[in-house]
Each structure stands twice: as C-alpha cells, then as structure tokens.
Design an enzyme around this catalytic site. Structure first.
Site, PDB file in Angstrom:
ATOM      1  N   GLU A  12       1.601  -0.093  -4.837  1.00 56.22           N
ATOM      2  CA  GLU A  12       0.769   1.069  -5.158  1.00 56.22           C
ATOM      3  C   GLU A  12       1.673   2.283  -4.993  1.00 56.22           C
ATOM      4  OE1 GLU A  12      -3.082   3.670  -3.626  1.00 56.22           O
ATOM      5  OE2 GLU A  12      -1.887   2.471  -2.238  1.00 56.22           O
ATOM      6  N   ASP A  17       0.822  -1.203   0.000  1.00 54.16           N
ATOM      7  CA  ASP A  17       0.000   0.000   0.000  1.00 54.16           C
ATOM      8  C   ASP A  17       0.863   1.262   0.000  1.00 54.16           C
ATOM      9  OD1 ASP A  17      -2.645   1.372   0.413  1.00 54.16           O
ATOM     10  OD2 ASP A  17      -1.633   2.029   2.243  1.00 54.16           O
TER      11      ASP A  17
END
Length: 587
Positions: free
Chosen positions: A282, A245
């Site tokens: 990401e 993330d």
C-alpha cells in the site's frame, strides 16, 4: 531450547520461566547486542525477559501471546501442526483477491468461524483471501493496525493454531492466503520494544506515532526483526503473500531501501520452498520504483494497491468530490480511462488535495510493465472504514452501478480485489472500532475520531463511538443477505464475471497501456465507457435514465449483461444499445 533476545544497551538479561525459574542469559559471541540461554521448554511454556533487574517483559519475537500483548510470551512448536492439504502455492498473475477482516467476517469473529464460509469464497471465484492484520493488539476487537507483537497471532481470533487451521482449510478449497502486515509503526499500548533497543527513532514521525528505525544506529537488527517476522509468516503458516501497510511511512535513507531488502529475502524464500511468494504494497507515493524490479533500481515489490483507480471509479459512480476526490471528480471518465490504461492518475500532475505535484508516470521503457502489478478495486477497508459512518458503496450507488463497478474491476487490466461482502452489495456498514482496555487511550481515540470529522461538519453524535461494542457489531456481515434480492443477483453477477476472467487467462498477462478505453459524456446526461482488454469488451452505461448507444469497432457477441438484460440490444449497425445503469461484456 535456545532463547535469544536483542538488548544492546542492557548490562544483564534474565530469562524467566514458570514456576518461578530464572536463568541469567549470556552475551552472544557471534551477534553483537544479542543475549542467549539454553533451557528446556515445551510447546505452550510461558516465559519473559527482564533487563537489568527490571520488570518481566514479553519477548519482542514472541510467537504467541496467550494472555494478550501485556502478558508473558509462550513457546510455539510450529513443527507440531499437521498440515492436511499439500500446497504448491498460487502466483499473483491471474489472482482475484478478497480482503477479509476476521473479527467482522462472521459474528463470532474467529478463524474457525471464517473457515465455515470458505465454500462461499471458492464458489465466488476468488483465488486468494487477504486477511487484515492478525498480530496481537489490545482488547478483543479492532482493525488490527495497532498490533505490537509482529511474530505472533491475535489470541481471540484463535492464535497460531487457529491461523494454521484457517490457512490449511483455505488450501483445501484451492484458495491462497495473503496476510496484511504493519511495519511502519506499532500500537501505543503493550509496545515494550523501546525497552529492548532502538527500534524507533525521533528523526521521523508518522501519523500514528514514532517511526521505526530503519536507517539509524542499530537499524540492521531492526530491519532483521521486520524481515524475519515476514519470512516467518510465509514459512511457518504457509502463506502465499503479504500486503505491506502504508509503505510511504517507512522512512529510510539507506542506499538499499528496506523494501528492496525485504523483497530480495522473500524471493530467496520462494526459490528455497518452490512456492511462488509475493508482496503487495500500500503506497501513497505513486512511485513506479515501488514495483520496478531490483535489477532496474526499483524496490522489487511484486504489486501495489492503486488508490487512483478507486478514486476515479468512485467519483464516476457516487459523484463525490470532496477531499482527495476533487481532482478526479472534474472529469471522472477521463480519470477512469487514464487509470485503466496507465495505472496512476497523478503521475506528476498537480494534486489539489496535497497542494503540490504528485507521482510519476509508469514508464515501461524497453520492458513492458505487467498490469497485474497494480491492484484494482471499488472498495477496501480504508475507503469504507475511514468514512465517518463507514458506508459501503451500496449505500451510495444503486445496484446497477455496483454491477458496472464489478465488471470494470474483475475484467479490467489490473489484479482485481473485492472487499468482504461487496460481492452481494452488503448493506452493513464497516465502521472504525477499537477495544482499548486503557480508559485514557480509549477516550483519546474517541475524541480524536470525532475531532477529525468535526472539521468536515460532522456533529459528535453522528460519528460512531469506536469503543462502543455496537460499532463492531454493526460492522459484521449479515450472511442472510446473499439469498435476498437484489443481493442474490449481484452475487450471481460477480460469480459470472470471475468465471469469465478465469476462462481468459490472457487477461492475467495484460501489459500496462495495452487496454483501450473509449468514453462519452453527452449534454443530455448520457455517460458511457467502453473498455477493451484482451479479447473482451466491457461496456458500462453510468447514466441514471437514458439508454446509451455505444458504437463497437467490429462485430461482437454479447456474453454477459446486467443490470437490465432485457433492454440490451446489439444491432446490425454495430451499435450496442445499453439500458441505464447497466453493463455488458462482449467478445
């Protein structure tokens, strides 16, 4: 059993075991700042640590939090689980990913309930299920990005045993499993790491609070904590990969970036286990170093989400032009063509949303860059859930355009990814929801969410209350929809596209820039795009009311058509006549 904990500033550390047993821990002679004690403990035994006579706290490396993040830790014997399905792994090239949130994939919101839906995913043609974060977080329901115990599994989902049952069942259906992990911050509630050591630093800030200490004093052990948790999930739960993330929030000034150290450790584990393991980042940086090999001075992450492709596709389909969509919306087909061939739209160009130049081009140099390093998608949890009302693309575009999006995602050069329910055009929203037991934190989250959208003209009552159980309930998939029109047609279309992709394995090895794109936007409103990827051509007509005439460079055979197959014609003049809001695939 050996209990260990890193607490470099403590003068004393005590191990607490029920019923009322305590044991002073000794300093490790081999590891600076570490404490250890040998004590008998069976699977499931509760325990905790107290520092300098303070309260009993859960283990920072707890494998299980049966009573939630604030409760005691529990011993987990990973060797006790009996895996039923031997698994050799599935590599990233050739993958079709499916992002899934355990808490809303089914109304029950558990691993075991999700297992019952695995036959649907196997029939769909996806290869990997990408689970959103499953580390423990406060309350029962939430997105999972405020987890606090990076080595454990959320108990309401089913805990460690539930995750293993899910992974084992997925393997039985031939599906790999990828897990979303959060290393850039930890949740504000139940986070006791600062009591143990310098896990965080005030030299940087993230949008979610204190930054993780990756480069200051004590950062060796902090990095080892994060990397150890990643390897533990890959090893103990037999996962195939991890989604990382928001890596742009990992502030690290050291010569070897944390991502490079992590990717080296994962590659070493893959070599040791004989299973292909991969990392997907990401990243908001549009920096080719993220996925460049370590030998080329990159970070060695195996792939990354490509939001630029999403933004270009979204503006072409939905026509939105606010916020970060602004630059893409000026010439959406140009933007879409650029992201299909070069991955990044902002590759050093000016970003109006950021007020500066952004990104760098992906230069293949002497070695071609595999296109599978860039994930392609029309929807994700972020792009849906971060809208005020959590509308899916199905609420913004008609079914024909959803079919066009699916064709470009599933047969494009990048690694395709679907968001749960997208395959049938789910009408259920996916909204932002929380379940914070702390009333002050709950109110702060509620006010913050409404304040965020008030700046864009939304009234407070128009923004769903994250703490209202109905917000989570609305976000659960409706499993009656796939059998109803037009959802059934969309589902069949997605299955056909996935089958076609797997029938042409060359698509998994496309090099970035090898695909060709032509497009036209005429004054009468006709808009079409033709993508050539390997032996396949994908034609989409995004016009709402006009048939597109698309010249083909050579004779072709039509393989698949949607949304108006009866109107699709391939003439002897080499022109494909495609009805409004339709797609065709040709060979």
């Amino acid at each position: 059993m050996l209990f260990e904990v890193w607490a470099p500033a403590a003068e004393t550390v005590t191990l607490h075991l029920p019923p009322g047993r305590t044991r002073p821990m000794g300093r490790s002679s081999a590891r600076r700042g570490w404490w250890q004690a040998e004590e008998p403990a069976a699977d499931g035994a509760r325990y905790g640590f107290s520092l300098d006579g303070g309260p009993v706290l859960p283990d920072p490396r707890s494998r299980r939090q049966p009573d939630g993040p604030e409760g005691p830790s529990a011993v987990v014997d990973h060797d006790a689980f009996r895996w039923r399905h031997p698994w050799r792994g599935l590599p990233l090239p050739g993958a079709v990913l499916y992002e899934l949130h355990v808490g809303t994939f089914t109304p029950e919101g558990t691993f075991d309930a999700a297992v019952a839906r695995l036959p649907h995913l196997a029939a769909l043609g996806v290869t990997h299920v990408e689970l959103m974060p499953v580390c423990p977080f406060p309350g029962t329901h939430g997105w999972g990005y405020d987890g606090v115990a990076l080595w454990a599994v959320h108990e309401p989902y089913g805990g460690p045993e539930g995750l293993k049952r899910f992974v084992d069942a997925a393997h039985g259906h031939g599906l790999g499993v990828v897990l979303d992990v959060v290393h850039n911050h930890l949740g504000p509630s139940g986070n006791h790491l600062p009591a143990f050591g310098p896990y965080f630093t005030d030299r940087y800030r993230t949008p979610w609070g204190a930054a993780v200490n990756l480069d200051g004093p004590g950062s060796d052990d902090v990095r080892a904590h994060l990397i150890g948790s990643a390897l533990a999930f890959l090893r103990d739960y037999q996962l195939d990969g991890l989604r990382l993330d928001a890596v742009h929030a990992l502030a690290d000034s050291r010569a070897e970036h944390f991502l490079a150290e992590l990717s080296a450790a994962v590659d070493a584990l893959a070599a040791h286990t004989g299973r292909p393991l991969f990392l997907v980042a990401e990243s908001d940086l549009n920096d080719p170093r993220t996925t460049a090999p370590r030998t080329a001075h990159g970070h060695g992450v195996h792939a990354q989400w490509n939001d630029d492709f999403h933004h270009a596709l979204h503006t072409a389909l939905a026509g939105e032009s606010h916020g970060y969509y602004e630059d893409f919306a000026r010439e959406p087909l140009d933007a879409l063509a650029k992201t299909l061939t070069g991955a990044f739209f902002h590759d050093g160009t000016y970003s109006t949303f950021r007020g500066r130049r952004h990104g760098r081009p992906v230069h293949p140099g002497t070695t071609a860059t595999p296109a599978h390093r860039f994930l392609a998608y029309a929807q994700t949890h972020d792009q849906v859930g971060n809208r005020a009302r959590g509308e899916r693309l199905a609420a913004l575009a008609p079914p024909g355009l959803l079919a066009c999006a699916a064709a470009l995602v599933l047969l494009g050069p990048g690694t395709p990814m679907l968001f749960m329910g997208e395959e049938w055009g789910a009408r259920t929203p996916w909204q932002y929801f929380t379940d914070h037991p702390d009333p002050e934190l709950a109110e702060a989250v509620r006010r913050g969410r409404r304040r965020e959208f008030a700046a864009h003209g939304w009234a407070a009552e128009e923004v769903p209350d994250p703490q209202d159980p109905a917000t989570r309930a609305r976000s659960c998939l409706d499993w009656d929809e796939p059998a109803e029109p037009p959802h059934d047609r969309l589902l069949a279309w997605h299955r056909s596209l996935a089958t076609l992709r797997h029938a042409h394995p060359v698509l998994a090895h496309t090099q970035l820039g090898a695909a060709g794109v032509e497009h036209r936007e005429r004054p009468d409103g006709t808009r079409w795009l033709l993508l050539r990827n390997g032996p396949l051509y994908v034609a989409v007509n995004l016009s709402p009311g006009r048939t597109a005439e698309i010249p083909l460079p050579s004779p072709h055979a039509v393989l698949l058509t949607a949304w108006q197959p009866q109107g699709t014609r391939l003439g002897g003049d080499g022109v494909l006549r495609l009805p409004p809001e339709s797609a065709a695939v040709l060979r």
